[in-house]
Design a protein around this motif. Structure first.
Motif, PDB file in Angstrom:
ATOM      1  N   LEU A  39       0.833  -1.196   0.000  1.00  0.00           N
ATOM      2  CA  LEU A  39       0.000   0.000   0.000  1.00  0.00           C
ATOM      3  C   LEU A  39       0.873   1.252   0.000  1.00  0.00           C
ATOM      4  CD1 LEU A  39      -2.577  -1.011   2.760  1.00  0.00           C
ATOM      5  CD2 LEU A  39      -2.950  -1.021   0.291  1.00  0.00           C
ATOM      6  N   LEU A  40       0.306   2.332  -0.566  1.00  0.00           N
ATOM      7  CA  LEU A  40       0.955   3.626  -0.446  1.00  0.00           C
ATOM      8  C   LEU A  40       0.671   4.181   0.935  1.00  0.00           C
ATOM      9  CD1 LEU A  40       0.219   5.395  -3.851  1.00  0.00           C
ATOM     10  CD2 LEU A  40       2.391   4.487  -3.048  1.00  0.00           C
ATOM     11  N   GLU A  41       1.687   4.683   1.591  1.00  0.00           N
ATOM     12  CA  GLU A  41       1.513   5.269   2.912  1.00  0.00           C
ATOM     13  C   GLU A  41       1.934   6.733   2.856  1.00  0.00           C
ATOM     14  OE1 GLU A  41       3.891   2.791   5.443  1.00  0.00           O
ATOM     15  OE2 GLU A  41       2.379   1.195   5.488  1.00  0.00           O
ATOM     16  N   TRP A  42       1.103   7.574   3.438  1.00  0.00           N
ATOM     17  CA  TRP A  42       1.368   9.002   3.463  1.00  0.00           C
ATOM     18  C   TRP A  42       1.955   9.392   4.806  1.00  0.00           C
ATOM     19  CZ3 TRP A  42       0.616  12.011  -0.771  1.00  0.00           C
ATOM     20  CH2 TRP A  42      -0.128  11.459  -1.812  1.00  0.00           C
ATOM     21  N   LYS A  43       2.910  10.272   4.772  1.00  0.00           N
ATOM     22  CA  LYS A  43       3.480  10.819   6.006  1.00  0.00           C
ATOM     23  C   LYS A  43       2.623  12.008   6.416  1.00  0.00           C
ATOM     24  CE  LYS A  43       7.459  13.280   7.804  1.00  0.00           C
ATOM     25  NZ  LYS A  43       8.628  14.047   7.430  1.00  0.00           N
ATOM     26  N   VAL A  44       2.149  11.991   7.647  1.00  0.00           N
ATOM     27  CA  VAL A  44       1.382  13.110   8.173  1.00  0.00           C
ATOM     28  C   VAL A  44       2.375  14.193   8.591  1.00  0.00           C
ATOM     29  CG1 VAL A  44      -0.155  13.879  10.011  1.00  0.00           C
ATOM     30  CG2 VAL A  44      -0.486  11.631   8.958  1.00  0.00           C
ATOM     31  N   THR A  45       2.135  15.394   8.115  1.00  0.00           N
ATOM     32  CA  THR A  45       3.007  16.518   8.423  1.00  0.00           C
ATOM     33  C   THR A  45       2.191  17.591   9.120  1.00  0.00           C
ATOM     34  OG1 THR A  45       4.336  16.082   6.470  1.00  0.00           O
ATOM     35  CG2 THR A  45       4.532  18.263   7.424  1.00  0.00           C
ATOM     36  N   HIS A  46       2.712  18.113  10.196  1.00  0.00           N
ATOM     37  CA  HIS A  46       2.084  19.281  10.813  1.00  0.00           C
ATOM     38  C   HIS A  46       3.160  20.154  11.437  1.00  0.00           C
ATOM     39  CE1 HIS A  46       2.522  16.865  14.458  1.00  0.00           C
ATOM     40  NE2 HIS A  46       2.361  17.967  15.140  1.00  0.00           N
ATOM     41  N   HIS A  47       2.863  21.424  11.455  1.00  0.00           N
ATOM     42  CA  HIS A  47       3.761  22.407  12.048  1.00  0.00           C
ATOM     43  C   HIS A  47       2.901  23.301  12.941  1.00  0.00           C
ATOM     44  CE1 HIS A  47       7.078  21.247   9.431  1.00  0.00           C
ATOM     45  NE2 HIS A  47       6.173  21.141   8.483  1.00  0.00           N
ATOM     46  N   GLU A  48       3.289  23.409  14.193  1.00  0.00           N
ATOM     47  CA  GLU A  48       2.509  24.161  15.172  1.00  0.00           C
ATOM     48  C   GLU A  48       3.235  25.419  15.621  1.00  0.00           C
ATOM     49  OE1 GLU A  48       1.975  21.397  18.360  1.00  0.00           O
ATOM     50  OE2 GLU A  48       0.512  20.221  17.258  1.00  0.00           O
ATOM     51  N   ASN A  49       2.488  26.263  16.306  1.00  0.00           N
ATOM     52  CA  ASN A  49       3.016  27.465  16.950  1.00  0.00           C
ATOM     53  C   ASN A  49       3.669  28.453  15.990  1.00  0.00           C
ATOM     54  OD1 ASN A  49       2.149  26.867  19.584  1.00  0.00           O
ATOM     55  ND2 ASN A  49       3.791  25.365  19.745  1.00  0.00           N
ATOM     56  N   MET A  50       3.133  28.543  14.777  1.00  0.00           N
ATOM     57  CA  MET A  50       3.598  29.573  13.856  1.00  0.00           C
ATOM     58  C   MET A  50       3.038  30.914  14.306  1.00  0.00           C
ATOM     59  SD  MET A  50       3.290  27.704  10.146  1.00  0.00           S
ATOM     60  CE  MET A  50       1.553  27.328  10.301  1.00  0.00           C
ATOM     61  N   GLY A  57      -0.342  41.636   0.231  1.00  0.00           N
ATOM     62  CA  GLY A  57      -1.358  41.433  -0.805  1.00  0.00           C
ATOM     63  C   GLY A  57      -2.394  40.417  -0.363  1.00  0.00           C
ATOM     64  N   ASP A  58      -2.526  39.349  -1.131  1.00  0.00           N
ATOM     65  CA  ASP A  58      -3.507  38.303  -0.833  1.00  0.00           C
ATOM     66  C   ASP A  58      -2.957  37.232   0.104  1.00  0.00           C
ATOM     67  OD1 ASP A  58      -5.500  39.425  -2.459  1.00  0.00           O
ATOM     68  OD2 ASP A  58      -4.644  38.490  -4.248  1.00  0.00           O
ATOM     69  N   TYR A  59      -1.803  37.476   0.685  1.00  0.00           N
ATOM     70  CA  TYR A  59      -1.121  36.471   1.503  1.00  0.00           C
ATOM     71  C   TYR A  59      -0.795  36.996   2.895  1.00  0.00           C
ATOM     72  CZ  TYR A  59      -0.619  34.255  -2.990  1.00  0.00           C
ATOM     73  OH  TYR A  59      -0.890  33.704  -4.213  1.00  0.00           O
ATOM     74  N   TYR A  60      -0.766  36.063   3.831  1.00  0.00           N
ATOM     75  CA  TYR A  60      -0.230  36.328   5.155  1.00  0.00           C
ATOM     76  C   TYR A  60       1.141  35.658   5.219  1.00  0.00           C
ATOM     77  CZ  TYR A  60      -5.122  37.278   6.388  1.00  0.00           C
ATOM     78  OH  TYR A  60      -6.401  37.775   6.438  1.00  0.00           O
ATOM     79  N   VAL A  61       2.061  36.285   5.917  1.00  0.00           N
ATOM     80  CA  VAL A  61       3.394  35.717   6.097  1.00  0.00           C
ATOM     81  C   VAL A  61       3.491  35.256   7.553  1.00  0.00           C
ATOM     82  CG1 VAL A  61       5.879  36.122   5.948  1.00  0.00           C
ATOM     83  CG2 VAL A  61       4.318  37.313   4.378  1.00  0.00           C
ATOM     84  N   LEU A  62       3.786  33.954   7.730  1.00  0.00           N
ATOM     85  CA  LEU A  62       3.898  33.375   9.065  1.00  0.00           C
ATOM     86  C   LEU A  62       5.317  32.882   9.306  1.00  0.00           C
ATOM     87  CD1 LEU A  62       0.651  31.186   9.288  1.00  0.00           C
ATOM     88  CD2 LEU A  62       0.956  33.580   9.927  1.00  0.00           C
ATOM     89  N   LYS A  63       5.706  32.895  10.558  1.00  0.00           N
ATOM     90  CA  LYS A  63       7.036  32.435  10.970  1.00  0.00           C
ATOM     91  C   LYS A  63       6.869  31.175  11.806  1.00  0.00           C
ATOM     92  CE  LYS A  63      11.513  33.386  11.840  1.00  0.00           C
ATOM     93  NZ  LYS A  63      12.498  33.378  10.802  1.00  0.00           N
ATOM     94  N   PRO A  64       7.325  30.015  11.286  1.00  0.00           N
ATOM     95  CA  PRO A  64       7.291  28.786  12.083  1.00  0.00           C
ATOM     96  C   PRO A  64       8.280  28.867  13.246  1.00  0.00           C
ATOM     97  CG  PRO A  64       7.460  28.296   9.751  1.00  0.00           C
ATOM     98  CD  PRO A  64       7.728  29.768   9.918  1.00  0.00           C
ATOM     99  N   ASN A  65       8.060  28.041  14.254  1.00  0.00           N
ATOM    100  CA  ASN A  65       8.969  28.065  15.397  1.00  0.00           C
ATOM    101  C   ASN A  65      10.228  27.246  15.149  1.00  0.00           C
ATOM    102  OD1 ASN A  65       7.807  25.552  15.568  1.00  0.00           O
ATOM    103  ND2 ASN A  65       7.361  25.653  17.753  1.00  0.00           N
ATOM    104  N   GLU A  66      10.328  26.601  13.988  1.00  0.00           N
ATOM    105  CA  GLU A  66      11.544  25.884  13.596  1.00  0.00           C
ATOM    106  C   GLU A  66      11.948  26.365  12.207  1.00  0.00           C
ATOM    107  OE1 GLU A  66       8.206  23.659  11.736  1.00  0.00           O
ATOM    108  OE2 GLU A  66       8.509  24.190  13.828  1.00  0.00           O
ATOM    109  N   PRO A  67      13.209  26.226  11.828  1.00  0.00           N
ATOM    110  CA  PRO A  67      13.627  26.668  10.488  1.00  0.00           C
ATOM    111  C   PRO A  67      12.827  25.974   9.384  1.00  0.00           C
ATOM    112  CG  PRO A  67      15.531  26.114  11.832  1.00  0.00           C
ATOM    113  CD  PRO A  67      14.312  25.666  12.600  1.00  0.00           C
ATOM    114  N   VAL A  68      12.517  26.717   8.342  1.00  0.00           N
ATOM    115  CA  VAL A  68      11.796  26.151   7.194  1.00  0.00           C
ATOM    116  C   VAL A  68      12.804  25.398   6.338  1.00  0.00           C
ATOM    117  CG1 VAL A  68      10.529  26.691   5.088  1.00  0.00           C
ATOM    118  CG2 VAL A  68      10.017  27.932   7.204  1.00  0.00           C
ATOM    119  N   LYS A  69      12.587  24.117   6.188  1.00  0.00           N
ATOM    120  CA  LYS A  69      13.395  23.251   5.332  1.00  0.00           C
ATOM    121  C   LYS A  69      12.485  22.721   4.231  1.00  0.00           C
ATOM    122  CE  LYS A  69      17.021  23.396   8.032  1.00  0.00           C
ATOM    123  NZ  LYS A  69      18.044  24.346   7.741  1.00  0.00           N
ATOM    124  N   ASP A  70      12.896  22.922   2.978  1.00  0.00           N
ATOM    125  CA  ASP A  70      12.063  22.507   1.847  1.00  0.00           C
ATOM    126  C   ASP A  70      11.586  21.070   1.966  1.00  0.00           C
ATOM    127  OD1 ASP A  70      12.082  24.970   0.624  1.00  0.00           O
ATOM    128  OD2 ASP A  70      13.660  24.466  -0.799  1.00  0.00           O
TER     129      ASP A  70
END
Length: 127
Positions: A39-50, A57-70
């Motif tokens: 079966l294909l299995e998906w990794k659940v991803t979540h980032h909290e406390n941004m 413009g039409d966007y909000y800019v948020l800062k995660p509490n950990e470095p953003v890694k692509d």
């Protein structure tokens, strides 16, 4: 389809950002094939406390509490962004590793796109 006139997003669940609030994004990314279960299995991803930084413009800019890694954020574009009380802020659209920020399309903008599409396709809409 099926007589849908508009996307049911209750207005009381739509929020505007605040520097005092914290935000979370949750989605499924990075699927792998499990050779045991076949079966294909998906990794659940979540980032909290941004935190909210600014509006652009039409966007909000948020800062995660950990470095953003692509590699940790890739594939989660389109996931909803909520505050910790469950209010809907918008849809994640991308991030920037250099500045360690993410961009969230305002939910009002997305609903406007959907409403316009429904109107053009003759399925109602509220325009």
């Amino acid at each position: 389809p099926g007589g849908l006139d508009m996307i049911p997003v209750p207005s009381h669940t739509i929020i505007t950002p605040s520097a005092d609030d914290r935000y979370i994004v949750y989605g499924h990314t990075h699927f792998t094939f499990n050779t045991t279960t076949k079966l294909l299995e998906w990794k659940v991803t979540h980032h909290e406390n941004m935190t909210y930084l600014c509006e652009n413009g039409d966007y909000y800019v948020l800062k995660p509490n950990e470095p953003v890694k692509d590699k940790e954020w890739k594939g989660i574009s389109g996931a909803p962004v909520f505050n910790l009380q469950g209010g809907l802020l918008g849809i994640l659209c991308g991030g920037n590793e250099t500045y360690s920020v993410v961009f969230v399309m305002k939910i009002q903008k997305l609903l406007s796109f959907i409403d316009t599409t429904l109107k053009i396709e003759g399925m109602g809409g509220t325009i």
